[in-house]
Write a protein that holds these residues in place. Structure first.
Motif, PDB file in Angstrom:
ATOM      1  N   GLY B 110      23.201 -19.650 -22.677  1.00 12.20           N
ATOM      2  CA  GLY B 110      24.269 -18.754 -23.123  1.00 12.20           C
ATOM      3  C   GLY B 110      24.841 -17.935 -21.969  1.00 12.20           C
ATOM      4  N   ILE B 111      23.965 -17.361 -21.156  1.00 11.77           N
ATOM      5  CA  ILE B 111      24.441 -16.547 -20.030  1.00 11.77           C
ATOM      6  C   ILE B 111      25.177 -17.433 -19.025  1.00 11.77           C
ATOM      7  N   VAL B 198      23.901  -8.730 -30.697  1.00  8.40           N
ATOM      8  CA  VAL B 198      23.221 -10.020 -30.798  1.00  8.40           C
ATOM      9  C   VAL B 198      22.009  -9.830 -31.705  1.00  8.40           C
ATOM     10  N   CYS B 199      21.893 -10.639 -32.740  1.00  8.58           N
ATOM     11  CA  CYS B 199      20.821 -10.472 -33.721  1.00  8.58           C
ATOM     12  C   CYS B 199      19.497 -11.001 -33.154  1.00  8.58           C
ATOM     13  N   ARG B 200      18.509 -10.161 -33.115  1.00  5.65           N
ATOM     14  CA  ARG B 200      17.164 -10.579 -32.689  1.00  5.65           C
ATOM     15  C   ARG B 200      16.164 -10.080 -33.730  1.00  5.65           C
ATOM     16  N   PRO B 201      16.148 -10.697 -34.896  1.00  2.00           N
ATOM     17  CA  PRO B 201      15.343 -10.172 -36.009  1.00  2.00           C
ATOM     18  C   PRO B 201      13.839 -10.334 -35.814  1.00  2.00           C
ATOM     19  N   MET B 202      13.434 -11.086 -34.785  1.00  2.00           N
ATOM     20  CA  MET B 202      11.999 -11.286 -34.525  1.00  2.00           C
ATOM     21  C   MET B 202      11.525 -10.528 -33.296  1.00  2.00           C
ATOM     22  N   GLU B 203      12.381  -9.649 -32.726  1.00  2.00           N
ATOM     23  CA  GLU B 203      11.949  -8.948 -31.515  1.00  2.00           C
ATOM     24  C   GLU B 203      10.617  -8.250 -31.733  1.00  2.00           C
ATOM     25  N   ALA B 222      27.054 -11.634 -32.881  1.00  2.00           N
ATOM     26  CA  ALA B 222      26.686 -13.027 -32.638  1.00  2.00           C
ATOM     27  C   ALA B 222      25.235 -13.269 -33.028  1.00  2.00           C
ATOM     28  N   ALA B 223      24.960 -14.513 -33.422  1.00  2.00           N
ATOM     29  CA  ALA B 223      23.604 -14.880 -33.820  1.00  2.00           C
ATOM     30  C   ALA B 223      22.685 -14.959 -32.603  1.00  2.00           C
ATOM     31  N   ASP B 224      23.239 -15.350 -31.467  1.00  2.00           N
ATOM     32  CA  ASP B 224      22.468 -15.393 -30.222  1.00  2.00           C
ATOM     33  C   ASP B 224      23.461 -15.510 -29.064  1.00  2.00           C
ATOM     34  N   LEU B 225      22.982 -15.743 -27.866  1.00  2.00           N
ATOM     35  CA  LEU B 225      23.890 -15.704 -26.704  1.00  2.00           C
ATOM     36  C   LEU B 225      24.730 -16.973 -26.578  1.00  2.00           C
ATOM     37  N   VAL B 226      24.238 -18.087 -27.083  1.00  2.00           N
ATOM     38  CA  VAL B 226      25.069 -19.300 -27.131  1.00  2.00           C
ATOM     39  C   VAL B 226      26.206 -19.092 -28.133  1.00  2.00           C
ATOM     40  N   ASP B 227      25.880 -18.499 -29.263  1.00  2.00           N
ATOM     41  CA  ASP B 227      26.912 -18.189 -30.259  1.00  2.00           C
ATOM     42  C   ASP B 227      27.938 -17.214 -29.681  1.00  2.00           C
ATOM     43  N   LEU B 228      27.475 -16.234 -28.905  1.00  2.00           N
ATOM     44  CA  LEU B 228      28.413 -15.287 -28.278  1.00  2.00           C
ATOM     45  C   LEU B 228      29.346 -16.031 -27.317  1.00  2.00           C
ATOM     46  N   ALA B 229      28.792 -16.958 -26.537  1.00  2.00           N
ATOM     47  CA  ALA B 229      29.631 -17.741 -25.613  1.00  2.00           C
ATOM     48  C   ALA B 229      30.703 -18.498 -26.388  1.00  2.00           C
ATOM     49  N   THR B 230      30.308 -19.092 -27.499  1.00  2.00           N
ATOM     50  CA  THR B 230      31.278 -19.827 -28.325  1.00  2.00           C
ATOM     51  C   THR B 230      32.346 -18.879 -28.866  1.00  2.00           C
ATOM     52  N   LYS B 231      31.906 -17.745 -29.376  1.00  2.00           N
ATOM     53  CA  LYS B 231      32.854 -16.782 -29.965  1.00  2.00           C
ATOM     54  C   LYS B 231      33.830 -16.237 -28.918  1.00  2.00           C
ATOM     55  N   LEU B 232      33.381 -16.163 -27.659  1.00  2.00           N
ATOM     56  CA  LEU B 232      34.263 -15.663 -26.597  1.00  2.00           C
ATOM     57  C   LEU B 232      35.028 -16.802 -25.926  1.00  2.00           C
ATOM     58  N   GLY B 233      34.892 -18.001 -26.464  1.00  2.00           N
ATOM     59  CA  GLY B 233      35.663 -19.129 -25.941  1.00  2.00           C
ATOM     60  C   GLY B 233      35.168 -19.665 -24.609  1.00  2.00           C
ATOM     61  N   CYS B 234      33.883 -19.454 -24.328  1.00  2.00           N
ATOM     62  CA  CYS B 234      33.318 -19.934 -23.049  1.00  2.00           C
ATOM     63  C   CYS B 234      32.670 -21.311 -23.232  1.00  2.00           C
TER      64      CYS B 234
END
Lengths: 234, 234
Positions: B110-111, B198-203, B222-234
């Motif tokens: 994701g990063i 970013v949701c981390r429900p198991m932290e 976002a559900a996670d950092l890959v999802d954030l990348a998708t949402k930001l069009g990366c």
């Protein structure tokens, strides 16, 4: 003491500032119909560098980062080099030449090899933003970017080196300064850093007179950063 | 204002501190013949985290970096968790658990995707050395590591966020804070940062009660950092 981190000088040691400015400037001549001697321009700009840093080091003015100092010095060059036709946005873009400098051909692969064994950190008089943009542009794989605006001191002031060691949680003796400039290594050695001299005889072009050879028995002397990686067994 | 940099919370948002401590601790149980409940141990260690930071934030003690605070808190846990048989070197190794934390499965990719478009910087209460070692261990491709010992302030103090923006030569509105903690985003938003939850429900493991969902309308969720990348069009 075992070396854990290599701290790198950047301008001249890792990137070819003069050649980069000439290359990008030549394109600008074509695009804007300019007739600038970019080699002379680069030399003139760089000639203002140490005097500008000294004003900050000597407390003659408050902290100013390298982007600011470059911008002030660029303003002095505008009339001399016939850049009066450029608008503010174009001059700002010109000032960010320094964010787009090209690495020497050995730099990226050399640092990547050194990174396998050592922490590799930029320890430069450049500001963090400049060094971050440069690393992204040039593909420099730094572990840490320790720009001068972190310590608020310009090399060769001791605080610049000591802040880097402190932030890496290392003793000075666990750090090795890597530079193409004897004066940088001298300052680092006085604080207990190990030292590696990298030969960059073309940093200032064909007429270079200084830093053509090591002036002390540095811990290591290398032809370039790939050679340094080999000499350090990386 | 266009977003230029993403500044990331690290513990919990990028790395799974609890799961990592349990995994490495379980190996330690086998190797040293210990019988420690490492989940309880991780929770107890982390429970000292905010109170320790508060002592520094509130000026009750001079600056101490996170390695130092972790070490002091580890000392309190030694009798409770039956770690008295470990020598100083073993405890120091244990303290560096935090340098060896594992990323969440989506974090590195994701990063890396986000880095193509944005400057990606760690903006953490961890110290620089901890974050550098973690990045090397976990393969986190940071452009810049802005640990708390650079600003000398712990989040959510404003200076922590503002120092990061200043060092990146950006306005707060050109930065987006990425965190799994609503309080971190709230502090950043008050200074003008954009925000991504970013949701981390198991932290905190299965019993987690806080930060299970966004508590404000953050700029992105976002559900996670890959999802954030998708949402930001990366």
């Amino acid at each position: 003491m075992e070396i854990r981190a290599l701290t790198f000088d950047v301008f001249g040691t890792v990137v070819d500032w003069r050649g980069s400015i000439i290359a990008e400037g030549s394109r600008l001549n074509r695009e804007k119909g300019l007739n600038v001697d970019w080699g002379a321009f680069a030399d003139a700009w760089r000639a203002y560098y140490q005097p500008s840093l000294s004003e900050v080091r000597d407390g003659l003015r408050p902290w100013a980062n390298l982007d600011q100092l470059h911008r002030e010095n660029l303003a002095k060059l505008v009339p001399t080099f016939g850049l009066g036709s450029l608008d503010e946005g174009e001059l700002e873009h010109l000032n960010r030449f320094w964010h787009r400098l090209h690495p020497w051909p050995d730099a990226v692969s050399g640092i990547a090899r050194l990174k396998k064994r050592y922490i590799v950190a930029a320890l430069s008089n450049g500001n963090v933003a400049l060094l971050v943009n440069m690393a992204r542009h040039a593909g420099l794989p730094w572990d840490a970017i320790l720009g001068a605006d972190i310590s608020g001191h310009y090399k060769p002031q001791p605080q610049a080196y000591l802040t880097a060691a402190r932030l890496l949680s290392l003793q000075p003796g666990e750090c090795m300064m890597v530079a193409a400039h004897n004066s940088d290594l001298d300052a680092a050695r006085q604080l207990g850093f190990a030292t590696a001299f990298v030969c960059r005889p073309m940093e200032y072009g064909r007429g270079q007179t200084q830093d053509l050879a090591p002036t002390q028995e540095w811990t290591h002397v290398a032809a370039d950063l790939v050679d340094l990686a080999t000499k350090l067994g990386c």
